[in-house]
Write a protein that holds these residues in place. Sequence first.
Motif, PDB file in Angstrom:
ATOM      1  N   THR A   1       1.277  -1.324  -0.154  1.00 40.77           N
ATOM      2  CA  THR A   1      -0.109  -0.574   0.137  1.00 40.77           C
ATOM      3  C   THR A   1       0.751   1.389   0.381  1.00 40.77           C
ATOM      4  O   THR A   1       0.434   2.613  -1.068  1.00 40.77           O
ATOM      5  CB  THR A   1      -0.920  -0.142   0.908  1.00 40.77           C
ATOM      6  OG1 THR A   1      -1.348  -1.021   1.001  1.00 40.77           O
ATOM      7  CG2 THR A   1      -1.990   1.337   1.297  1.00 40.77           C
ATOM      8  N   ALA A   2       2.287   1.101   0.784  1.00 41.94           N
ATOM      9  CA  ALA A   2       3.037   2.963   1.146  1.00 41.94           C
ATOM     10  C   ALA A   2       2.954   2.702  -0.451  1.00 41.94           C
ATOM     11  O   ALA A   2       3.703   3.756  -0.752  1.00 41.94           O
ATOM     12  CB  ALA A   2       3.970   2.330   1.739  1.00 41.94           C
ATOM     13  N   VAL A   3       4.242   1.481  -1.254  1.00 43.36           N
ATOM     14  CA  VAL A   3       4.752   1.862  -2.145  1.00 43.36           C
ATOM     15  C   VAL A   3       3.798   2.477  -3.863  1.00 43.36           C
ATOM     16  O   VAL A   3       3.873   2.867  -4.011  1.00 43.36           O
ATOM     17  CB  VAL A   3       4.895   0.454  -2.869  1.00 43.36           C
ATOM     18  CG1 VAL A   3       5.420   0.181  -4.088  1.00 43.36           C
ATOM     19  CG2 VAL A   3       6.572   0.144  -2.173  1.00 43.36           C
ATOM     20  N   ILE A   4       2.329   1.923  -3.416  1.00 43.48           N
ATOM     21  CA  ILE A   4       1.419   2.282  -4.471  1.00 43.48           C
ATOM     22  C   ILE A   4       0.463   3.846  -4.389  1.00 43.48           C
ATOM     23  O   ILE A   4       0.730   4.935  -5.111  1.00 43.48           O
ATOM     24  CB  ILE A   4       0.450   1.447  -4.220  1.00 43.48           C
ATOM     25  CG1 ILE A   4       0.163  -0.186  -4.611  1.00 43.48           C
ATOM     26  CG2 ILE A   4      -1.436   2.653  -4.358  1.00 43.48           C
ATOM     27  CD1 ILE A   4      -1.108  -0.794  -4.105  1.00 43.48           C
ATOM     28  N   ILE A   5       0.703   4.368  -2.960  1.00 35.18           N
ATOM     29  CA  ILE A   5       0.498   6.052  -2.654  1.00 35.18           C
ATOM     30  C   ILE A   5       1.922   6.767  -2.960  1.00 35.18           C
ATOM     31  O   ILE A   5       1.903   7.260  -3.571  1.00 35.18           O
ATOM     32  CB  ILE A   5       0.387   5.365  -1.004  1.00 35.18           C
ATOM     33  CG1 ILE A   5      -0.678   5.112  -0.067  1.00 35.18           C
ATOM     34  CG2 ILE A   5       0.563   7.473  -0.692  1.00 35.18           C
ATOM     35  CD1 ILE A   5      -0.607   5.026   1.348  1.00 35.18           C
ATOM     36  N   TYR A   6       3.074   5.817  -2.563  1.00 39.73           N
ATOM     37  CA  TYR A   6       4.101   6.663  -3.631  1.00 39.73           C
ATOM     38  C   TYR A   6       4.254   7.525  -4.538  1.00 39.73           C
ATOM     39  O   TYR A   6       4.785   7.994  -4.927  1.00 39.73           O
ATOM     40  CB  TYR A   6       5.412   5.605  -3.230  1.00 39.73           C
ATOM     41  CG  TYR A   6       6.915   6.325  -3.297  1.00 39.73           C
ATOM     42  CD1 TYR A   6       7.740   7.338  -2.746  1.00 39.73           C
ATOM     43  CD2 TYR A   6       7.360   6.653  -4.906  1.00 39.73           C
ATOM     44  CE1 TYR A   6       9.083   8.060  -2.740  1.00 39.73           C
ATOM     45  CE2 TYR A   6       8.064   6.827  -4.895  1.00 39.73           C
ATOM     46  CZ  TYR A   6       9.250   7.507  -4.289  1.00 39.73           C
ATOM     47  OH  TYR A   6      10.669   8.410  -4.068  1.00 39.73           O
ATOM     48  N   LEU A   7       3.995   6.011  -5.372  1.00 40.20           N
ATOM     49  CA  LEU A   7       3.921   6.397  -7.190  1.00 40.20           C
ATOM     50  C   LEU A   7       2.934   7.161  -7.228  1.00 40.20           C
ATOM     51  O   LEU A   7       3.017   8.255  -8.773  1.00 40.20           O
ATOM     52  CB  LEU A   7       3.908   5.046  -8.231  1.00 40.20           C
ATOM     53  CG  LEU A   7       5.117   3.936  -7.838  1.00 40.20           C
ATOM     54  CD1 LEU A   7       4.412   2.306  -8.330  1.00 40.20           C
ATOM     55  CD2 LEU A   7       6.065   4.604  -8.393  1.00 40.20           C
ATOM     56  N   ALA A   8       1.709   6.832  -6.873  1.00 38.01           N
ATOM     57  CA  ALA A   8       0.247   7.982  -7.387  1.00 38.01           C
ATOM     58  C   ALA A   8       1.300   9.468  -7.098  1.00 38.01           C
ATOM     59  O   ALA A   8       0.523  10.270  -7.210  1.00 38.01           O
ATOM     60  CB  ALA A   8      -0.562   7.466  -6.014  1.00 38.01           C
ATOM     61  N   ILE A   9       1.617   9.355  -5.454  1.00 36.92           N
ATOM     62  CA  ILE A   9       2.334  11.309  -5.294  1.00 36.92           C
ATOM     63  C   ILE A   9       2.950  11.662  -6.723  1.00 36.92           C
ATOM     64  O   ILE A   9       2.721  12.898  -7.337  1.00 36.92           O
ATOM     65  CB  ILE A   9       2.721  10.942  -4.302  1.00 36.92           C
ATOM     66  CG1 ILE A   9       1.472  11.093  -2.871  1.00 36.92           C
ATOM     67  CG2 ILE A   9       3.190  12.566  -4.101  1.00 36.92           C
ATOM     68  CD1 ILE A   9       2.551  10.815  -1.524  1.00 36.92           C
ATOM     69  N   VAL A  10       4.453  10.930  -6.882  1.00 34.94           N
ATOM     70  CA  VAL A  10       4.577  11.170  -8.074  1.00 34.94           C
ATOM     71  C   VAL A  10       4.284  11.267  -9.550  1.00 34.94           C
ATOM     72  O   VAL A  10       4.140  12.477 -10.394  1.00 34.94           O
ATOM     73  CB  VAL A  10       6.163  10.056  -7.613  1.00 34.94           C
ATOM     74  CG1 VAL A  10       6.668  11.391  -8.882  1.00 34.94           C
ATOM     75  CG2 VAL A  10       6.747  10.477  -7.020  1.00 34.94           C
ATOM     76  N   LEU A  11       3.251  10.009 -10.015  1.00 34.39           N
ATOM     77  CA  LEU A  11       2.057  10.001 -10.598  1.00 34.39           C
ATOM     78  C   LEU A  11       1.654  11.720 -10.852  1.00 34.39           C
ATOM     79  O   LEU A  11       1.688  12.360 -11.550  1.00 34.39           O
ATOM     80  CB  LEU A  11       1.338   9.649 -10.775  1.00 34.39           C
ATOM     81  CG  LEU A  11       1.147   8.952 -11.929  1.00 34.39           C
ATOM     82  CD1 LEU A  11       2.279   8.489 -13.293  1.00 34.39           C
ATOM     83  CD2 LEU A  11       0.056   7.774 -12.036  1.00 34.39           C
ATOM     84  N   ALA A  12       0.719  12.066  -9.684  1.00 34.38           N
ATOM     85  CA  ALA A  12       0.090  13.089  -9.922  1.00 34.38           C
ATOM     86  C   ALA A  12       0.646  14.681  -9.827  1.00 34.38           C
ATOM     87  O   ALA A  12      -0.269  15.295  -9.472  1.00 34.38           O
ATOM     88  CB  ALA A  12      -0.882  13.202  -8.841  1.00 34.38           C
ATOM     89  N   GLY A  13       2.153  14.896  -9.593  1.00 34.68           N
ATOM     90  CA  GLY A  13       2.759  15.834  -9.810  1.00 34.68           C
ATOM     91  C   GLY A  13       2.657  16.380  -8.152  1.00 34.68           C
ATOM     92  O   GLY A  13       3.203  17.149  -7.902  1.00 34.68           O
ATOM     93  N   TYR A  14       2.599  16.031  -6.968  1.00 35.84           N
ATOM     94  CA  TYR A  14       2.831  16.102  -5.905  1.00 35.84           C
ATOM     95  C   TYR A  14       4.451  15.493  -5.101  1.00 35.84           C
ATOM     96  O   TYR A  14       5.051  14.833  -6.443  1.00 35.84           O
ATOM     97  CB  TYR A  14       1.621  15.601  -5.173  1.00 35.84           C
ATOM     98  CG  TYR A  14       1.088  16.413  -5.720  1.00 35.84           C
ATOM     99  CD1 TYR A  14       0.491  17.255  -5.750  1.00 35.84           C
ATOM    100  CD2 TYR A  14      -0.204  15.037  -5.605  1.00 35.84           C
ATOM    101  CE1 TYR A  14      -1.379  17.836  -5.491  1.00 35.84           C
ATOM    102  CE2 TYR A  14      -1.869  15.524  -6.405  1.00 35.84           C
ATOM    103  CZ  TYR A  14      -2.158  17.178  -6.424  1.00 35.84           C
ATOM    104  OH  TYR A  14      -3.014  17.500  -6.379  1.00 35.84           O
ATOM    105  N   VAL A  15       4.132  15.850  -4.414  1.00 37.38           N
ATOM    106  CA  VAL A  15       6.395  15.588  -4.081  1.00 37.38           C
ATOM    107  C   VAL A  15       5.657  14.951  -2.734  1.00 37.38           C
ATOM    108  O   VAL A  15       4.753  14.738  -1.543  1.00 37.38           O
ATOM    109  CB  VAL A  15       7.108  16.851  -3.585  1.00 37.38           C
ATOM    110  CG1 VAL A  15       8.084  16.345  -2.927  1.00 37.38           C
ATOM    111  CG2 VAL A  15       6.803  17.840  -4.847  1.00 37.38           C
TER     112      VAL A  15
END
Length: 576
Positions: free
Chosen positions: A107-121
């Motif tokens: 779940t943490a890995v999914i969240i990590y990739l989603a934040i970067v994919l969506a243009g956040y940091v």
Amino acid sequence: MNVSFSVPPSCILYEYSSEEGHPSYPGGQWLPGALLNSAENCLSVNSKRSLGDVVVKWRDEGDDEVPVKNMTLKELREEVWLVAYALQTLGLNKGASIAIDMPMNVTAVIIYLAIVLAGYVVVSIADSFAPREISMRLRISNAKAIFTQDYILRGKKRLSLYSRVIDADPPLAIVVPTGSSGFSTKLRDCDISWPTFLERVKNCKSDCFAAVVQPVDEFTNILFSSGTTGEPKAIPWTHATPLKAAADAWCHMDVRKGDVVAWPTNLGWMMGPWLVYASLLNGASMALYNGSPLDSGFAKFVQDAKVTMLGVVPSIVRAWKSTNSTFGYNWSAIRCFGSTGEASNIDEYLWLMARAHYKPVIEYCGGTEIGGGFVSGSFLQAQLLSAFSTPAMGCNLFILGSDGNPLPQDTPGIGELALDPLMFGASNTLLNANHFDVYFKGMPTWKGKVLRRHGDEFERTSGGYYRAHGRADDTMNLGGIKVSSIEIERVCNGANDTILETAAIGVPPLEGGPEQLVIVVVLKDLNNLETNLDTLKASFNSRLQKKLNPLFKLDFDFDIGFKCCPHFFPPKNSVK
């Protein structure tokens, strides 16, 4: 690695002349003009992976007899897209910082990739930190929200996490439940449960999310490395840094399509994001064990997941050897080990190699500000236990002599290490310090380029290998975690009202291996040595574990062998 750009760079490297220069890019700028998204590259289909390929393998502690769980690239993409859509419902500006304080599970890995994919940091916070340390990192990064978990299960122990996070007073927490029976603690009114968060966009499950494409130097991740002032350095990773991490894995550990890569770590430390990019950008699977890596359950997971590259921290190997927790498990799928974080011990690493028919250990040393390594081992060279055989790909190493200038390259010597400034993916700014002052000010030049400060003391042997000899500054390495002596001393000074001051020292064992923590104590009244030293030691350990990190502890017993007076000195060879 089949990296694709939305807009290709104008060149690979633009080198600045000595006349034009550039304060943020001493020596030159990599991939100028490039536009891309590093998370999108992790999820794309290319010659290295198809939608049906397994990209994540995992198991939860306690489920040791349950088959290893698998996630395909198609499934990972859909989960990441869903979270990316949900992130947009928070109303945050693009480029906003969002923290993750969780165990490194799927779940943490999914969240990590989603934040970067969506243009956040992403703001990386280790799940072992105390509230004060969490709060400091939220403040420095200006994080607008934080993803966390209700609690962490380690065996029969339930370790609070959400309660520590809310003690740090974040503006918003999205909380993942640990078990299936709901939350153990009532959430704050301003916080959101993970199911409620995803429910907002439940109809977007299979909708492709258009990645936010950014310049190569835009931030993707803020990590923290200990400084010598007591406040951790806030180090931004850009879209170039993941390429450095993955290139190191490709070059030095031969990570490739079909490999299964495991490295017990956390997203709060650089090896967490490193593992994500090193595996996915090279077409490999990452293997995640949601539990303690010290017990036999992890050893069984390595066997069952058929791990081919196993990364370790020397402290973990020492624990395995002392408890023999790997006994009886088949690690024959392993092609190599990787080791980083601390100095290793030759005998312990010979024991480790024997677990996998004497496959090599690739020693790997770098830094959060580099996004990977500057010195490493290689499959193309004979390896020496507990030593490095080569500078990492694209790096030049310089050992500074007593006069502060580089010794002649390729000659034996020992001294503080300096690096070539032209390292792909390395940091060029800090959030809470002047980057040039920290890494370049006062450093010597080589062929017209100012060298980059690193801070480790290194030796180049007569045989051409490199050995690390610890830090040259006031930073120490405890259990793979760099921490400044000032941080430890600040906590220990308040342990007892009889203490005038303390000094924290990291001492490497004579036989080699991880540093051990020693505290030197000066009492207010040197004529009154009735302080109970066992009580004082317990107080130090308790304060360190509550206020800094539960992994920190003293390694030596206290001993007061003499009373101090102006004209008395201990014998030269005594240790007190």
